[in-house]
Design a protein around this motif. Structure first.
Motif, short mmCIF file in Angstrom:
data_model
loop_
_atom_site.label_atom_id
_atom_site.label_comp_id
_atom_site.label_asym_id
_atom_site.label_seq_id
_atom_site.Cartn_x
_atom_site.Cartn_y
_atom_site.Cartn_z
N GLY A 25 74.76 17.74 76.80
CA GLY A 25 73.60 17.11 77.25
C GLY A 25 72.73 16.49 76.19
N ASN B 110 71.91 12.62 76.41
CA ASN B 110 70.58 12.25 76.21
C ASN B 110 70.53 11.02 75.05
N TYR C 257 71.89 7.80 76.52
CA TYR C 257 71.03 7.15 77.49
C TYR C 257 69.76 6.42 76.85
N LYS C 258 69.41 7.05 75.61
CA LYS C 258 68.22 6.41 74.93
C LYS C 258 69.03 5.00 74.25
N ARG D 2 71.81 4.56 83.07
CA ARG D 2 72.60 5.78 83.59
C ARG D 2 74.08 5.03 84.13
N GLU E 105 60.21 8.35 76.86
CA GLU E 105 59.02 9.04 77.64
C GLU E 105 57.80 8.11 77.78
N ASP F 157 63.87 11.17 68.91
CA ASP F 157 64.69 12.53 68.63
C ASP F 157 64.29 13.03 67.33
#
Length: 178
Positions: free
Chosen positions: A31, A35, A38-39, A44, A102, A144
């Motif tokens: 995960g 993540n 993806y950033k 995706r 975000e 992060d």
């Protein structure tokens, strides 16, 4: 994440031939790796392939793990390197999906939400145009919550280089956002 002693034990077992122990590492970090990919990659469609490449690279690189840092640092370093290779040396622009970074809009009016989404969309495009190193340092720092020291460790660059990368990334973003 595993306690440091536990992750060292698992790595030692994998290196001693207990290959099924590698599944524990994958399960624990999949995960986090996805993540970050993806950033850094932005959409995706490519993430699954990149994540798979990261774990293949991790498996083959595990004998080089020195047990001096956390396993997560080693995995982040590999992830950054694989993403960099995937994007290529030509600093390919990244096109971010709408929800990759975000964008909290609770408590806003519809008009404010629309304006914020437009600004956020412009920011995603600008981040996607940054050079790979600048984008990586900025994402690790901003999204992060990595310290400059942790970023230097992951990217295998000096602390002053990280400071410079983040400064230039912010400066370039400011220009593009005007």
């Amino acid at each position: 994440m595993f306690p440091k002693e536990t992750e060292y034990e698992i790595v030692r077992k994998v290196l001693d031939g207990e290959k099924e122990q590698f599944a524990l590492i994958v399960k624990e970090y999949q995960g986090v790796v996805a993540n970050l990919c993806y950033k850094l990659v932005g959409n995706r469609l490519e993430v699954d392939d990149v994540v798979q490449q990261v774990f293949v690279e991790l498996y083959t690189s595990l004998p080089r793990f020195r047990f001096e840092s956390k396993l997560s640092t080693f995995i982040y370093r590999i992830t950054v390197n694989v993403v960099s290779k995937t994007l290529g040396k030509n600093n390919r622009y990244v096109t971010y999906d709408a929800n990759v970074l975000e964008n909290r809009s609770e408590g806003l009016t519809e008009e404010e939400k629309i304006m914020k989404e437009e600004q956020h969309s412009k920011l995603r495009k600008a981040i996607g145009k940054l050079k790979n190193e600048q984008r990586t340092a900025l994402v690790l720092y901003t999204y992060d919550d990595f310290s400059y020291t942790e970023i230097a460790d992951v990217m295998q660059v000096s602390l002053s280089k990280v400071e410079s990368l983040i400064f230039r990334a912010k400066k370039n973003l400011a220009k593009m956002m005007e």
